[in-house]
Write an enzyme that holds these catalytic residues in place. Structure first.
Site, PDB file in Angstrom:
ATOM      1  N   ASN A  30      42.424  44.114  37.228  1.00 29.42           N
ATOM      2  CA  ASN A  30      42.163  44.368  38.645  1.00 29.42           C
ATOM      3  C   ASN A  30      41.300  43.230  39.171  1.00 29.42           C
ATOM      4  OD1 ASN A  30      40.492  45.346  40.993  1.00 29.42           O
ATOM      5  ND2 ASN A  30      41.777  47.152  40.732  1.00 29.42           N
ATOM      6  N   THR A  53      46.264  47.184  41.677  1.00 30.90           N
ATOM      7  CA  THR A  53      45.485  47.219  42.917  1.00 30.90           C
ATOM      8  C   THR A  53      45.214  48.689  43.217  1.00 30.90           C
ATOM      9  OG1 THR A  53      45.308  46.522  45.223  1.00 30.90           O
ATOM     10  CG2 THR A  53      47.538  47.022  44.420  1.00 30.90           C
ATOM     11  N   GLU A  54      43.941  48.994  43.520  1.00 36.05           N
ATOM     12  CA  GLU A  54      43.496  50.387  43.487  1.00 36.05           C
ATOM     13  C   GLU A  54      44.118  51.246  44.575  1.00 36.05           C
ATOM     14  OE1 GLU A  54      41.497  47.731  43.642  1.00 36.05           O
ATOM     15  OE2 GLU A  54      39.827  48.007  45.045  1.00 36.05           O
ATOM     16  N   ASN A  55      44.768  50.599  45.549  1.00 36.12           N
ATOM     17  CA  ASN A  55      45.448  51.402  46.565  1.00 36.12           C
ATOM     18  C   ASN A  55      46.832  51.859  46.114  1.00 36.12           C
ATOM     19  OD1 ASN A  55      45.825  48.523  46.872  1.00 36.12           O
ATOM     20  ND2 ASN A  55      47.103  48.992  48.634  1.00 36.12           N
ATOM     21  N   SER A  95      45.367  56.395  40.526  1.00 42.23           N
ATOM     22  CA  SER A  95      44.914  55.011  40.475  1.00 42.23           C
ATOM     23  C   SER A  95      43.498  54.915  39.910  1.00 42.23           C
ATOM     24  CB  SER A  95      44.950  54.403  41.881  1.00 42.23           C
ATOM     25  OG  SER A  95      44.633  53.038  41.821  1.00 42.23           O
TER      26      SER A  95
END
Lengths: 218, 236
Positions: A30, A53-55, A95
């Site tokens: 990340n 990607t944390e979204n 996530s």
């Protein structure tokens, strides 16, 4: 060019290239917004990294060609990206289960301050009137297996960013493993800051003078 | 026969009362249910508590709801954007309350709310200002914070496609908070580009099962926040 000759140590790209050398093939990674994003450009040939990607995307690819993007395919910096073949979408709780649950191998973040015990401050100056915003940084540093910082060695005012103790509000306690600056690569160890590598033409004393806590050399 | 379809955004949000807690999906513009938010502005409810990752862009969608001063409090992880001054202005004037929550904790609090878990422990934010006032406990030598669930009266969510049973699939990274907000709200309202007959969504690919969804409304060509902001649009 004068800006080139004035450069002491690594450029931003070179810092990113140096960091990329240390990421093993096959890692789930990340990358934070800003300088950390540069790392993806310098992954050595023959290595494949999977970007989270944390979204809600695992298998993030580069920016789309102009006009080919989808406003609903973005990264954590809210910029349009692509999804590689073999990518997966998921909701936010999954996530952050990947993050908090220790499934992501490496996270690369920027910093305002890093302390010699691994404390990180990178979300707020704590000034009155500032709008506090934390995003996913606190979850990332708490859960990802290794956390690297990539940052200029000092602030624009010349103050060390590597310090004895953070004066800005913390993002996490004892969470940073390694720091890459334009001057050096420095590990956080139980003994404090420990030099791993100097950038070409930079002396140990030069780095040490610009570091706000004792710098050890092996 | 189960039919969760409603006629339009206005009908979908008509019963949201003053003081309601409303979860609003989206991460940046991806998944932001602009048409439902605009219908909520038209409808006039005030004193709302909004749970959403961000606070909107420009003067449309979520930012427009804030600008209309309908929101008393936001629960949020990242209330700053490069192109909106709506939230910062209200916040500095003391006209809106902010509960700042780490993004993963926000997601898990919502998930817990939908899953019937009133509280849980997380390592995020230990040792930081956001831990203040929260009980902590050590498990296996590591410290964790106690966090409470989040629930809501309503959720406004954007999907790509739904059927009349309320099964929903999403578009790419617009999924983000949608599935968990649908679970955590008493009334989950989902706008989608298209509504299909039950059976037309393969059960293997359903992302949000219909049990979590109360109303689906078709918005065939939803507006894109970035395009509206680029055009200098303002709502209403």
């Amino acid at each position: 060019m004068t800006t080139e000759t004035a450069q002491i140590g690594w450029t931003r790209d070179q810092m990113a290239r140096r960091l990329a050398l240390d990421i093993p093939n096959g890692s789930y990674v990340n990358l934070g917004i800003g300088i950390p994003e540069l790392v993806a450009r310098f992954v050595p040939e023959g290595r494949t990294l999977i970007y989270h990607t944390e979204n809600g995307l695992l298998g993030m690819g580069p920016s789309p060609a102009p006009g080919a993007g989808d406003p609903e395919l973005i990264n954590a910096g809210k910029r349009q990206v692509t999804a590689i073949p073999g990518a997966a979408y998921f909701h936010h709780a999954d996530s952050f289960a990947m993050i908090r649950g220790g499934h992501i191998d490496l996270c690369v973040l920027g910093a305002m301050q890093v302390a010699c015990n691994g404390d990180l401050a990178n979300w707020s100056t704590g000034e009155p009137g500032a709008i506090p915003a934390v995003g996913g940084a606190m979850d990332l540093v708490a859960g990802v297996k290794s956390v690297f910082v990539i940052t200029q060695h000092c602030t624009k005012e010349g103050e060390p960013k590597l310090v004895e103790r953070c004066t800005y509000p913390l993002t996490g306690r004892a969470v940073i493993n390694r720091v890459y600056t334009e001057l050096a690569v420095i590990d956080i160890t139980p003994r404090g800051f420990e030099l791993v590598e100097l950038s070409p033409g930079v002396s140990f004393e030069y780095v040490s003078e610009r570091t706000g806590a004792p710098l050890l050399r092996l | 026969m189960i039919d969760k379809r409603v006629q339009g955004p206005a009908q979908a949000v008509a019963d949201i009362p003053d003081g309601a807690t409303v979860m609003i999906g989206g991460f940046g513009e991806a998944g932001s249910p602009i048409e439902l938010i605009h219908a909520l502005i038209d409808q006039g409810a005030r004193g709302l508590t909004v749970i959403s990752n961000n606070t909107g862009s420009g003067e449309v969608g979520l930012a427009a709801l804030l600008r209309a001063e309908r929101v008393a409090k936001v629960v949020c992880s990242f209330p700053r954007t490069a192109n909106s001054t709506v939230f910062p202005d209200l916040y500095r004037k003391g006209r809106i309350e902010l509960e700042l929550v780490p993004q993963g904790t926000l997601a898990e609090r919502i998930r817990a709310g939908g899953a019937g878990i009133p509280a849980f422990y997380t390592p995020a934010a230990v040792g930081t200002p956001l831990a203040e006032g929260k009980p902590s406990q050590t498990f296996d030598g590591k410290e964790y914070l106690l966090e409470r669930w989040l629930r809501a009266d309503f959720a406004l969510i954007k999907g790509r496609c739904a059927d009349a049973h309320g099964n929903v699939v999403y578009n790419k990274t617009a999924r983000n908070f949608g599935p968990i907000m649908a679970m955590a709200a008493n009334v989950a309202i989902v706008q989608v580009n298209s509504i299909v007959q039950p059976g037309q969504i393969d059960p293997e690919t359903v992302v949000t099962p219909g049990i979590f969804v109360d109303r689906v409304v078709e918005v065939a060509q939803p507006l894109h926040e970035s395009e509206l902001v680029a055009a200098g649009a303002s709502y209403p």
